[in-house]
Each structure stands twice: as C-alpha cells, then as structure tokens.
Design a protein around this motif. Structure first.
Motif, PDB file in Angstrom:
ATOM      1  N   ARG A 115       0.622  17.702  -1.813  1.00 15.76           N
ATOM      2  CA  ARG A 115       2.035  17.381  -2.032  1.00 15.76           C
ATOM      3  C   ARG A 115       2.270  17.137  -3.523  1.00 15.76           C
ATOM      4  O   ARG A 115       1.553  16.381  -4.159  1.00 15.76           O
ATOM      5  N   SER A 116       3.301  17.768  -4.098  1.00 13.96           N
ATOM      6  CA  SER A 116       3.573  17.590  -5.526  1.00 13.96           C
ATOM      7  C   SER A 116       4.606  16.503  -5.785  1.00 13.96           C
ATOM      8  O   SER A 116       4.710  16.007  -6.903  1.00 13.96           O
ATOM      9  N   SER A 117       5.390  16.148  -4.787  1.00 15.76           N
ATOM     10  CA  SER A 117       6.366  15.059  -4.919  1.00 15.76           C
ATOM     11  C   SER A 117       6.816  14.656  -3.527  1.00 15.76           C
ATOM     12  O   SER A 117       6.361  15.204  -2.533  1.00 15.76           O
ATOM     13  N   ILE A 163       3.124   5.932  -9.511  1.00 14.31           N
ATOM     14  CA  ILE A 163       1.772   5.409  -9.282  1.00 14.31           C
ATOM     15  C   ILE A 163       0.914   6.451  -8.569  1.00 14.31           C
ATOM     16  O   ILE A 163      -0.244   6.674  -8.926  1.00 14.31           O
ATOM     17  N   ILE A 164       1.472   7.115  -7.566  1.00 23.78           N
ATOM     18  CA  ILE A 164       0.707   8.128  -6.843  1.00 23.78           C
ATOM     19  C   ILE A 164       0.365   9.302  -7.751  1.00 23.78           C
ATOM     20  O   ILE A 164      -0.737   9.856  -7.686  1.00 23.78           O
ATOM     21  N   ASP A 208      -9.159  -4.129  -5.791  1.00 20.62           N
ATOM     22  CA  ASP A 208      -9.562  -3.651  -4.465  1.00 20.62           C
ATOM     23  C   ASP A 208      -8.554  -2.643  -3.926  1.00 20.62           C
ATOM     24  O   ASP A 208      -8.926  -1.632  -3.337  1.00 20.62           O
ATOM     25  N   LEU A 209      -7.286  -2.916  -4.121  1.00 23.00           N
ATOM     26  CA  LEU A 209      -6.239  -1.992  -3.685  1.00 23.00           C
ATOM     27  C   LEU A 209      -6.317  -0.680  -4.455  1.00 23.00           C
ATOM     28  O   LEU A 209      -6.148   0.396  -3.883  1.00 23.00           O
ATOM     29  N   VAL A 210      -6.622  -0.759  -5.740  1.00 23.57           N
ATOM     30  CA  VAL A 210      -6.751   0.447  -6.560  1.00 23.57           C
ATOM     31  C   VAL A 210      -7.937   1.281  -6.084  1.00 23.57           C
ATOM     32  O   VAL A 210      -7.860   2.510  -6.006  1.00 23.57           O
ATOM     33  N   LYS A 211      -9.046   0.629  -5.717  1.00 19.70           N
ATOM     34  CA  LYS A 211     -10.202   1.365  -5.190  1.00 19.70           C
ATOM     35  C   LYS A 211      -9.841   2.092  -3.903  1.00 19.70           C
ATOM     36  O   LYS A 211     -10.243   3.230  -3.686  1.00 19.70           O
ATOM     37  N   GLN A 212      -9.064   1.428  -3.039  1.00 19.55           N
ATOM     38  CA  GLN A 212      -8.632   2.072  -1.793  1.00 19.55           C
ATOM     39  C   GLN A 212      -7.739   3.273  -2.077  1.00 19.55           C
ATOM     40  O   GLN A 212      -7.854   4.311  -1.415  1.00 19.55           O
ATOM     41  N   LEU A 213      -6.854   3.138  -3.062  1.00 19.93           N
ATOM     42  CA  LEU A 213      -5.967   4.252  -3.406  1.00 19.93           C
ATOM     43  C   LEU A 213      -6.762   5.447  -3.924  1.00 19.93           C
ATOM     44  O   LEU A 213      -6.511   6.591  -3.538  1.00 19.93           O
ATOM     45  N   TYR A 214      -7.720   5.173  -4.813  1.00 23.96           N
ATOM     46  CA  TYR A 214      -8.505   6.280  -5.368  1.00 23.96           C
ATOM     47  C   TYR A 214      -9.452   6.876  -4.332  1.00 23.96           C
ATOM     48  O   TYR A 214      -9.754   8.060  -4.391  1.00 23.96           O
ATOM     49  N   ALA A 215      -9.906   6.082  -3.383  1.00 24.22           N
ATOM     50  CA  ALA A 215     -10.767   6.616  -2.329  1.00 24.22           C
ATOM     51  C   ALA A 215      -9.981   7.521  -1.390  1.00 24.22           C
ATOM     52  O   ALA A 215     -10.523   8.498  -0.871  1.00 24.22           O
TER      53      ALA A 215
END
Length: 120
Positions: free
Chosen positions: A90-92, A51-52, A75-82
């Motif tokens: 970090r690559s992993s 997901i990240i 709303d959670l997706v907006k927070q993640l993208y923000a």
C-alpha cells in the motif's frame, strides 16, 4: 494558489495539540482503533500516515524520528518495524474513518479511527 491550505488548530496551543496527537497516535498503534472527534481524527490521519511512511523507509534516522513521534516508546517502535510488511504494498491510505454518531454531551461528531490491514 494555496488558499486555505494548512491544518486545524483544534482550539489548543501548539504544545498541547502536538502532545494530544502524539498520544492518540500511540493509542492507534497499540489498539489498531481509537474513538475520537472527527476534527481530531482528520489531523491524526496526517500524523499516522507519516509515521507509517517512515517505518516503511526503514533507515536509522527514520527509526529515531518515529521514536520521538511515539513519545519514546521503543517497544511499540519495535513492534511497528517487525510488522512493517503489513502495509508493504500500500502506498497511502493506511487508515479509515468510520462515522460513530454524536457525542452525548456536546453533540460533537464522533468517528472510529482505525488502521487498514494489508489483507483488506
């Protein structure tokens, strides 16, 4: 050879296993930490890292896929993208498992599953 390459079925039917992992992923992204069994956490790590990676990709199709993986919580997706710069360099290795002893009822190994901050 690809012997024993796969995933842990966690003694659940496919639909229940996927629903459980999705709800655990939502809890991790909301609270940055969740306590669960070691086997569940190892399977959850694969989902959370995916997901990240999709969030870091940032295009429309990946956003729609993240929405479906996080049970439609826009709303959670907006927070993640923000806050996607949190994992920018970090690559992993976006998560860590911390041993938390054994569960009292059945002595299952418990772990704290938490997200690693970019500063750490």
């Amino acid at each position: 050879m690809r012997h024993k390459y796969g995933y842990n079925k966690l003694h659940k039917p496919t639909d229940q296993r996927i629903a459980m992992l999705k709800s655990l992923a939502v809890a991790v992204f909301r609270h940055n930490r969740v306590e669960t069994t070691e086997a569940r956490a190892k399977e959850l790590r694969k989902m959370v890292d995916g997901i990240i990676t999709l969030v870091k990709k940032g295009d429309l199709s990946s956003r729609r896929r993240v929405i479906s993986l996080l049970l439609g919580d826009k709303d959670l997706v907006k927070q993640l993208y923000a806050g996607k710069e949190r994992f920018g360099k970090r690559s992993s290795g976006y998560s860590r498992l911390i041993q938390a002893g054994q569960r009292r009822g059945d002595a299952a190994k418990m772990v704290l599953f938490e997200l690693v901050d970019a500063a750490a």
